[in-house]
Design a protein around this motif. Structure first.
Motif, PDB file in Angstrom:
ATOM      1  N   UNK A  34      38.091 -58.728 -97.104  1.00 21.28           N
ATOM      2  CA  UNK A  34      36.792 -59.354 -96.836  1.00 21.28           C
ATOM      3  C   UNK A  34      36.466 -59.155 -95.362  1.00 21.28           C
ATOM      4  N   UNK A  35      35.222 -58.794 -95.080  1.00 26.58           N
ATOM      5  CA  UNK A  35      34.738 -58.713 -93.701  1.00 26.58           C
ATOM      6  C   UNK A  35      33.561 -59.661 -93.557  1.00 26.58           C
ATOM      7  N   UNK A  36      33.460 -60.313 -92.416  1.00 18.47           N
ATOM      8  CA  UNK A  36      32.364 -61.247 -92.201  1.00 18.47           C
ATOM      9  C   UNK A  36      31.721 -61.070 -90.848  1.00 18.47           C
ATOM     10  N   UNK A  37      30.415 -61.244 -90.829  1.00 13.53           N
ATOM     11  CA  UNK A  37      29.664 -61.261 -89.575  1.00 13.53           C
ATOM     12  C   UNK A  37      28.961 -62.598 -89.461  1.00 13.53           C
ATOM     13  N   UNK A  38      29.072 -63.247 -88.293  1.00 13.09           N
ATOM     14  CA  UNK A  38      28.393 -64.512 -88.037  1.00 13.09           C
ATOM     15  C   UNK A  38      28.771 -65.556 -89.094  1.00 13.09           C
ATOM     16  N   UNK A  39      27.815 -66.149 -89.817  1.00 11.44           N
ATOM     17  CA  UNK A  39      28.145 -67.136 -90.835  1.00 11.44           C
ATOM     18  C   UNK A  39      29.048 -66.530 -91.912  1.00 11.44           C
ATOM     19  N   UNK A  40      28.922 -65.211 -92.124  1.00  8.33           N
ATOM     20  CA  UNK A  40      29.798 -64.535 -93.072  1.00  8.33           C
ATOM     21  C   UNK A  40      31.249 -64.598 -92.640  1.00  8.33           C
ATOM     22  N   UNK A  41      31.487 -64.649 -91.337  1.00  8.42           N
ATOM     23  CA  UNK A  41      32.865 -64.743 -90.841  1.00  8.42           C
ATOM     24  C   UNK A  41      33.438 -66.137 -91.091  1.00  8.42           C
ATOM     25  N   UNK A  42      32.590 -67.155 -91.053  1.00  9.15           N
ATOM     26  CA  UNK A  42      33.049 -68.522 -91.332  1.00  9.15           C
ATOM     27  C   UNK A  42      33.476 -68.631 -92.793  1.00  9.15           C
ATOM     28  N   UNK A  43      32.583 -68.247 -93.695  1.00 14.13           N
ATOM     29  CA  UNK A  43      32.876 -68.312 -95.123  1.00 14.13           C
ATOM     30  C   UNK A  43      34.058 -67.411 -95.456  1.00 14.13           C
ATOM     31  N   UNK A  44      34.049 -66.195 -94.897  1.00 17.48           N
ATOM     32  CA  UNK A  44      35.113 -65.240 -95.180  1.00 17.48           C
ATOM     33  C   UNK A  44      36.469 -65.701 -94.697  1.00 17.48           C
ATOM     34  N   UNK A  45      36.538 -66.267 -93.494  1.00 14.54           N
ATOM     35  CA  UNK A  45      37.820 -66.707 -92.943  1.00 14.54           C
ATOM     36  C   UNK A  45      38.435 -67.835 -93.783  1.00 14.54           C
ATOM     37  N   UNK A  46      37.624 -68.818 -94.146  1.00 17.59           N
ATOM     38  CA  UNK A  46      38.131 -69.933 -94.941  1.00 17.59           C
ATOM     39  C   UNK A  46      38.552 -69.457 -96.328  1.00 17.59           C
ATOM     40  N   UNK A  47      37.742 -68.593 -96.932  1.00 15.15           N
ATOM     41  CA  UNK A  47      38.061 -68.046 -98.254  1.00 15.15           C
ATOM     42  C   UNK A  47      39.375 -67.260 -98.226  1.00 15.15           C
ATOM     43  N   UNK A  48      39.544 -66.404 -97.226  1.00 19.67           N
ATOM     44  CA  UNK A  48      40.749 -65.578 -97.141  1.00 19.67           C
ATOM     45  C   UNK A  48      41.988 -66.407 -96.806  1.00 19.67           C
TER      46      UNK A  48
END
Length: 298
Positions: A34-48
């Protein structure tokens, strides 16, 4: 084929990512990366970190209701109130916001920003993730994109979320890091760099629409920038195997109180595209990709 998901930026609209991940899990689809940018990084980090979409919605609501989040004062940019005075107050604030940046580095204070990311992710490291994770930021000293693959998640996600003028930049040595969405709002290439061969991109924007003629130079500049950003995004999206676009039109980037509505928009988009998502993970798609790459067959 290693399947990966690129979660784009978009402020509160990124809560739609939660809905997409929920639906994928319900259909037995688990990404390798999973890669995330901005809010995508928040959701992605917690999910991973937790390796599942279960509880993501609940965690989002808990974070948004916290005093730490309220201390960021993002509610000054948006209100759902129908009261005319309240709406006028927020519109007035937005008009004077840019001028205020002549005298300070960001809207949200440094300590409040640091606290929210460290409270959210603690001392977790990239190596603690159960699913491979990467996020990006822009170094405004060198102009280079910085891709995080190791270190503390809290610091990497802060850098990826540091919207210029809203959050203070994250300082890393000589680097001054801001929101990855400035340089790459859909992290397709960072995702491929860590091993993803088949990429699903979740994009939270649409082609800009305006009515009437712009009356000021600022409005002309704003329209020009929004179209420039949109067309640059399309070039990045062309590198993904499939793009899912939750319909988040009408939602403000700071509307963090619309959690359920935004999650449902993500669910709806994922369900609509679920067969296509399954197909890019399948054997036939892998064969097609190989032939296309080596024999230029499309």
């Amino acid at each position: 084929m290693s399947f990966g998901i690129a979660l784009g930026g978009g402020g509160a609209k990124g809560l739609a990512h939660v809905g997409v991940l929920e639906v994928l899990e319900e259909h037995g689809i688990r990404p390798a990366y999973v890669a995330g940018t901005s809010i995508g990084s928040v959701v992605g980090a917690i999910y991973c970190l937790q390796g599942t979409a279960d509880g993501l919605r609940k965690k989002a609501k808990s974070m948004i209701a916290s005093e730490e989040f309220k201390n960021l004062e993002l509610d000054k940019f948006y209100t759902r109130e129908k009261n005319i005075f309240e709406r006028f107050k927020h519109e007035l604030f937005e008009k004077f916001y840019l001028g205020s940046l002549l005298f300070k580095r960001s809207h949200s204070k440094y300590d409040a920003t640091r606290k929210i990311f460290h409270d959210m992710l603690g001392k977790s490291d990239f190596k603690d993730c159960l699913i491979g994770f990467v996020c990006n930021a822009l170094d405004i000293q060198s102009g280079e994109e910085v891709v995080f693959t190791k270190g503390l998640l809290a610091e990497a996600v802060w850098a990826s979320c540091a919207i210029p003028g809203i959050f203070p930049p994250y300082v890393q040595g000589k680097r001054l890091l801001v929101d990855g969405g400035v340089i790459d709002s859909i992290p397709v290439e960072p995702l491929r760099s860590i091993g993803a061969r088949s990429v699903l991109a979740v994009y939270l924007s649409q082609r800009p629409k305006y009515q009437g003629d712009p009356n000021t130079g600022f409005q002309i500049n704003q329209r020009s920038y929004s179209f420039m950003k949109y067309h640059l995004d399309q070039r990045v999206l062309d590198r993904a195997d499939l793009v899912v676009m939750p319909d988040v039109r009408g939602f403000h980037w700071a509307d963090f109180n619309s959690v359920d509505e935004l999650v449902e928009r993500g669910r709806k988009a994922a369900l609509k595209n679920i067969e296509a998502i399954k197909s890019i993970k399948g054997f036939r798609y892998r064969v097609k990709r190989i032939f296309s790459k080596h024999f230029s067959i499309r």
